[in-house]
Motif scaffolding. Structure first.
Motif, PDB file in Angstrom:
ATOM      1  N   ILE A  70       0.856  -1.194   0.000  1.00 20.92           N
ATOM      2  CA  ILE A  70       0.000   0.000   0.000  1.00 20.92           C
ATOM      3  C   ILE A  70       0.886   1.236   0.000  1.00 20.92           C
ATOM      4  N   LYS A  71       0.562   2.194  -0.847  1.00 20.39           N
ATOM      5  CA  LYS A  71       1.324   3.433  -0.907  1.00 20.39           C
ATOM      6  C   LYS A  71       1.222   4.177   0.423  1.00 20.39           C
ATOM      7  N   THR A  72       2.284   4.833   0.789  1.00 18.36           N
ATOM      8  CA  THR A  72       2.293   5.574   2.048  1.00 18.36           C
ATOM      9  C   THR A  72       2.521   7.059   1.862  1.00 18.36           C
ATOM     10  N   ASP A  73       2.634   7.534   0.622  1.00 16.27           N
ATOM     11  CA  ASP A  73       2.855   8.965   0.409  1.00 16.27           C
ATOM     12  C   ASP A  73       1.552   9.612  -0.027  1.00 16.27           C
ATOM     13  N   ASN A  74       1.639  10.875  -0.478  1.00 17.28           N
ATOM     14  CA  ASN A  74       0.432  11.614  -0.824  1.00 17.28           C
ATOM     15  C   ASN A  74      -0.118  11.263  -2.189  1.00 17.28           C
ATOM     16  N   SER A  75       0.347  10.147  -2.785  1.00 22.35           N
ATOM     17  CA  SER A  75      -0.189   9.739  -4.079  1.00 22.35           C
ATOM     18  C   SER A  75      -1.512   9.000  -3.949  1.00 22.35           C
ATOM     19  N   ILE A  76      -1.970   8.766  -2.729  1.00 23.86           N
ATOM     20  CA  ILE A  76      -3.278   8.129  -2.536  1.00 23.86           C
ATOM     21  C   ILE A  76      -4.124   8.979  -1.600  1.00 23.86           C
ATOM     22  N   ARG A  77      -5.434   8.777  -1.717  1.00 29.45           N
ATOM     23  CA  ARG A  77      -6.394   9.392  -0.802  1.00 29.45           C
ATOM     24  C   ARG A  77      -7.142   8.262  -0.103  1.00 29.45           C
ATOM     25  N   CYS A  78      -7.612   8.565   1.095  1.00 27.52           N
ATOM     26  CA  CYS A  78      -8.246   7.527   1.902  1.00 27.52           C
ATOM     27  C   CYS A  78      -9.562   8.039   2.478  1.00 27.52           C
ATOM     28  N   GLY A  79     -10.519   7.156   2.624  1.00 30.16           N
ATOM     29  CA  GLY A  79     -11.780   7.494   3.252  1.00 30.16           C
ATOM     30  C   GLY A  79     -12.244   6.371   4.146  1.00 30.16           C
ATOM     31  N   LYS A  80     -13.035   6.708   5.158  1.00 27.42           N
ATOM     32  CA  LYS A  80     -13.580   5.708   6.070  1.00 27.42           C
ATOM     33  C   LYS A  80     -15.077   5.970   6.192  1.00 27.42           C
ATOM     34  N   ILE A  81     -15.885   4.929   5.936  1.00 26.89           N
ATOM     35  CA  ILE A  81     -17.327   5.094   5.813  1.00 26.89           C
ATOM     36  C   ILE A  81     -18.044   4.534   7.042  1.00 26.89           C
ATOM     37  N   TYR A  82     -18.986   5.368   7.563  1.00 31.60           N
ATOM     38  CA  TYR A  82     -19.762   5.019   8.750  1.00 31.60           C
ATOM     39  C   TYR A  82     -21.257   5.071   8.451  1.00 31.60           C
ATOM     40  N   ASP A  83     -22.036   4.295   9.217  1.00 37.35           N
ATOM     41  CA  ASP A  83     -23.488   4.430   9.247  1.00 37.35           C
ATOM     42  C   ASP A  83     -23.818   5.724   9.986  1.00 37.35           C
ATOM     43  N   ALA A  84     -24.595   6.623   9.340  1.00 35.07           N
ATOM     44  CA  ALA A  84     -24.872   7.940   9.913  1.00 35.07           C
ATOM     45  C   ALA A  84     -25.714   7.854  11.183  1.00 35.07           C
ATOM     46  N   GLU A  85     -26.469   6.767  11.362  1.00 35.53           N
ATOM     47  CA  GLU A  85     -27.340   6.670  12.523  1.00 35.53           C
ATOM     48  C   GLU A  85     -26.691   5.920  13.687  1.00 35.53           C
ATOM     49  N   THR A  86     -25.968   4.850  13.372  1.00 32.63           N
ATOM     50  CA  THR A  86     -25.402   4.022  14.435  1.00 32.63           C
ATOM     51  C   THR A  86     -23.920   4.296  14.677  1.00 32.63           C
ATOM     52  N   GLY A  87     -23.251   4.912  13.699  1.00 34.44           N
ATOM     53  CA  GLY A  87     -21.823   5.169  13.829  1.00 34.44           C
ATOM     54  C   GLY A  87     -20.957   3.962  13.553  1.00 34.44           C
ATOM     55  N   SER A  88     -21.539   2.831  13.175  1.00 33.02           N
ATOM     56  CA  SER A  88     -20.755   1.630  12.908  1.00 33.02           C
ATOM     57  C   SER A  88     -20.060   1.736  11.554  1.00 33.02           C
ATOM     58  N   LEU A  89     -18.895   1.072  11.445  1.00 37.75           N
ATOM     59  CA  LEU A  89     -18.138   1.072  10.199  1.00 37.75           C
ATOM     60  C   LEU A  89     -18.840   0.185   9.166  1.00 37.75           C
TER      61      LEU A  89
END
Length: 825
Positions: A70-89
């Motif tokens: 996995i790239k570790t420099d700024n050549s990638i972007r990352c996101g993390k998605i949650y349930d808006a109601e429960t906060g679960s991943l």
């Protein structure tokens, strides 16, 4: 067009082709898919391609081994998605680039990675059971930006069977069709994504006179269609008196077409439903566009007002005041045939008269979107459509002049509130108003006579709707609809003095319910509902059952059964003798339960579908009966033109569709056989072919895509519509002391067959990350085949003053090239 494949598949093929070993963790490459690299690429070029288009780094260790990290420099972007109601991943969410070249899914930690060098700036994030959203690449970060998905209430329809013909047209499992104009493909003859023209590509939907204002669904008249704009009925569908859709394609994002098995929430259209929707999500980034073709200029803007609110505005205006292009002249020639614009009074003195017409049209649509909370949405809609014609006659010898005017206008507005009470329950409320006015004043230059006519419609009401998802197998929908319709028709003549004003008002109360049952996913889908209508003026209750069934039977085959009862109280009367300058002949009228009955229909259809190996084949037989029609709304121009009678028509037929898709090519063939007959008990003969009994209709077309270029070509054929001709050698007879035309049996002859070939091309030019230019070229009727659309007969005098039968022929558009240029920001 190439299709994305799993990254793991590409790696396995790479190992085999170059005899190398690629070392990676399965979880690292899992869920990533992208377009395969070109065949001619070397090993080094393939590894560079994979590194640039994935969040992974491919490193050559030696001649034999390659590692993946996995790239570790700024050549990638990352996101993390949650349930808006429960906060679960949320694991398994799909992230796809707008251009379709890159896609991935979230891992068990709800994370996803995307290369910062991705050509596409917009990403679509979707997950089963949640609202789909769009974000932009710059909203992500190296440290994994948090993204919330809102749980969605499962809808009772819009389950897609397959993309049909071209990208953006989908066949749904409830028997309907949806048209999505976002990233739409291409259809022959289209220079814009004119949604009502696109609808005519569907089997069983066509126009016998090439106009938007006369769309025929399975042999029905245009006024038998329910046309909705954001759930509000609209009474004017076209500009340029029917040659152009009245709905700006820039903000018309989705269209649903029902021919049968209509959901219970829809009423008032016994033939079909065409429901149009503008974009309904709050934008987070500024979008705009300006465009120009040889008929009109257009512009739109999608503007964020705050984090929770945005505004959409779009407009079009004709440009003939600046340039009368060949397209405009062709359109004018087509529409103004056999009207007072081309057939001026007193042709014997034509040398002493000059005439000039000025025509213009515009439309403006505005929508305010406000998400007042995570569960509540407010939407405010406004649409106005306007056509104006001024026709001036100048008498050269006396220097006098008279100007006749015709204006056609629609104003539609509504405010809605949607609330998501929970993952299972959703409600909505809509208050709306729809206004239509057709206004004309006809002035005669040789006399002082003036005639003014108006047709005015005001439709107001309230719609309440709720859906509840009991389980994965059961969902219910129910609601209430109150409407009040007032329609006025007036005629005022100064010489001799005559005035007529008729206004009727009708209120209706409707309740409806629908049950969706899916016992085993998409193997079996059943939608059953009932709509109960009460008309207080007539103290009449009309019950309308509805049904759609889709059942897979294995081997790629499925059966589809649809049925419905429907009614409508608003129809159009067609007046050839008391028309609006000869151009607009239709006026809306309201049922009175006597001379104008409520129209009622019943329809059933049974189809077999086959979907396998990029083939979609559909054969569907249907039966449709519509009762309560009158001779006044069927456009008779024969011996029944002035006769008033009520009756019905029955259409029965078979539709066939075959569509084959390859990576960059799609070809399709549709065929319709239909027998459509009238039955009027008080006429002689009582049974004869319908005026729009098109026995055979065929379309063959294809589209090809190469990178940013799209090309489409298509051929259309249908048999000539029925027509009634005078008796040869005995054209004129005397009846009750008056000379009239003696016709043969009604509709026993037919006009010549109809042929037309169209083509179109589109090129999308990415000038920069924020500016695109879209160029379209289209040619209607490439071979300039002048089809006869209609023939009728009238009595007039020859040069010697003797009465004769004059044949009036209406012909189709000739070859009509058009060009458009649109700049998108």
């Amino acid at each position: 067009m190439n299709e994305k494949v799993a990254l793991q598949t590409i790696v396995v093929a790479l190992e085999t082709k170059y005899n190398v070993s690629v070392s990676y963790a399965t979880t690292t490459v899992s869920g990533i898919s992208l377009l395969p690299p070109p065949e001619e690429f070397s090993l080094d070029e393939i590894l560079a391609y994979l590194t640039n288009n994935t969040p992974l780094l491919f490193t050559i260790i030696d001649e034999r081994y390659i590692t993946v990290t996995i790239k570790t420099d700024n050549s990638i972007r990352c996101g993390k998605i949650y349930d808006a109601e429960t906060g679960s991943l949320l694991a398994g969410a799909t992230i796809q680039s707008e251009d379709g070249k890159y896609a991935t899914i979230t891992n068990t930690s709800g994370e996803f990675y995307i290369p910062n060098t991705s050509e596409s700036n917009e990403l679509t994030i979707s997950h089963i059971g949640y609202e789909t959203i769009q974000i932009y690449l710059h909203e992500l970060s190296e440290s994994c930006a948090s993204i919330l998905l809102i749980p969605a209430v499962t809808q009772l329809n819009f389950v897609t069977l397959n993309t049909l013909f071209t990208k953006g047209i989908d066949k749904e499992l409830d028997g309907s069709y949806t048209i999505n104009t976002t990233n739409f493909g291409l259809l022959p003859g289209q220079v814009e994504d004119d949604v009502l023209q696109i609808a005519q590509a569907l089997p069983g939907v066509e126009s016998v006179n090439e106009t938007i204002s006369n769309i025929n669904i399975r042999g029905g008249t245009h006024d038998e269609n329910l046309i909705l704009w954001d759930n509000i009925k609209i009474y004017q569908s076209g500009h340029f008196f029917g040659l152009i859709s009245a709905f700006n394609p820039d903000l018309t994002k989705k269209v649903t077409v029902h021919k049968n098995g209509t959901p219970a929430r829809y009423g008032e259209g016994v033939s079909g439903v065409i429901a149009m929707y503008s974009k309904n999500s709050v934008t987070t980034d500024f979008k705009a566009g300006v465009g120009l073709n040889l008929i009109n200029a257009n512009a739109f803007v999608d503007l964020p007002v705050s984090k929770n609110a945005s505004v959409q505005v779009s407009t079009r205006h004709s440009i003939n005041w600046l340039l009368e292009s060949p397209v405009y002249k062709n359109f004018s020639e087509r529409i103004f045939q056999d009207t007072e614009i081309t057939n001026r009074e007193n042709p014997q003195n034509a040398t002493t008269i000059s005439a000039d017409e000025k025509f213009s049209f515009y439309d403006i649509s505005t929508k305010l979107l406000w998400d007042i909370s995570e569960k509540d949405q407010i939407r405010l809609n406004f649409l106005t459509v306007h056509n104006k014609l001024d026709f001036t006659e100048n008498q050269l010898t006396t220097a006098s002049s008279e100007t006749s005017e015709l204006a056609q206008e629609s104003i539609v507005g509504g405010i809605s509130w949607e609330r998501k009470w929970s993952n299972k329950l959703q409600t909505s409320a809509l208050i709306y108003g729809s206004y239509y006015l057709l206004d004309a004043i006809n002035k005669t230059i040789f006399t002082a006579q003036e005639q003014q006519q108006q047709n005015e419609v005001l439709d107001t009401g309230v719609k309440l709707n709720g859906t509840y998802q009991f389980s994965e197998k059961y969902a219910v929908e129910g609601g209430y609809h109150f409407s009040e319709k007032g329609i006025a028709n007036s005629q005022d003549v100064n010489l001799p003095r005559f005035r007529s004003y008729i206004k009727n008002v009708l209120q209706s109360h409707v309740t409806f319910g629908n049950l969706a049952y899916t016992p085993n996913g998409d193997e079996t889908i059943i939608n059953g509902g009932v709509r109960v209508n009460y008309f207080d003026k007539f103290a009449e209750v009309i019950v309308e059952p509805r049904l759609s069934l889709h059942q897979k039977i294995g081997g790629g085959f499925a059966i589809e059964a649809l049925g419905e009862f429907k009614n409508q109280a608003v129809t159009q009367r067609i007046d050839f003798e008391s028309d609006f300058l000869g151009i607009e002949k239709r006026r809306w009228v309201l049922a009175n339960d006597s001379t104008i009955p409520i129209i009622k229909s019943k329809q059933a259809s049974l189809g077999i579908l086959y979907k396998k190996s990029n083939w979609l084949v559909n054969i569907e037989g249907f039966y449709k009966n519509v009762a309560g029609i009158t001779t006044a709304n069927q456009a008779f121009q024969n011996q029944f033109q002035f006769t008033r009678a009520s009756g019905d028509y029955t259409a029965r037929g078979i539709e066939f569709t075959a569509n084959k898709k390859l990576k960059s090519f799609s070809a399709w063939l549709t065929y319709l056989y239909m027998k459509n007959d009238y039955k009027f008990e008080t006429l002689s003969p009582p049974e004869f072919p319908n005026n729009i009994d098109i026995r055979h209709s065929l379309t063959a077309a294809g589209t090809y895509t190469y990178n940013k270029l799209k090309v489409a070509i298509g051929f259309n054929f249908h048999s000539g519509k029925p027509n009634t001709f005078p008796v040869a050698g005995e054209e004129i007879i005397v009846e009750n002391g008056e000379e009239i035309i003696q016709f043969t049996n009604p509709n026993e002859q037919r006009l010549p067959n109809y042929y037309r070939t169209d083509m179109s091309a589109e090129y999308l030019w990415d000038i920069s990350d924020s500016v695109d230019v879209k160029i379209n070229l289209a040619v209607l009727n490439i071979f300039d085949y002048r089809n006869t659309l209609n023939i009728h007969y009238a009595l007039d005098l020859d040069e010697n003053g003797n009465i004769r039968v004059n044949q009036v022929k209406e012909v189709s558009l000739g070859i009509t090239p058009n060009f458009s240029l649109q700049i998108l920001f």
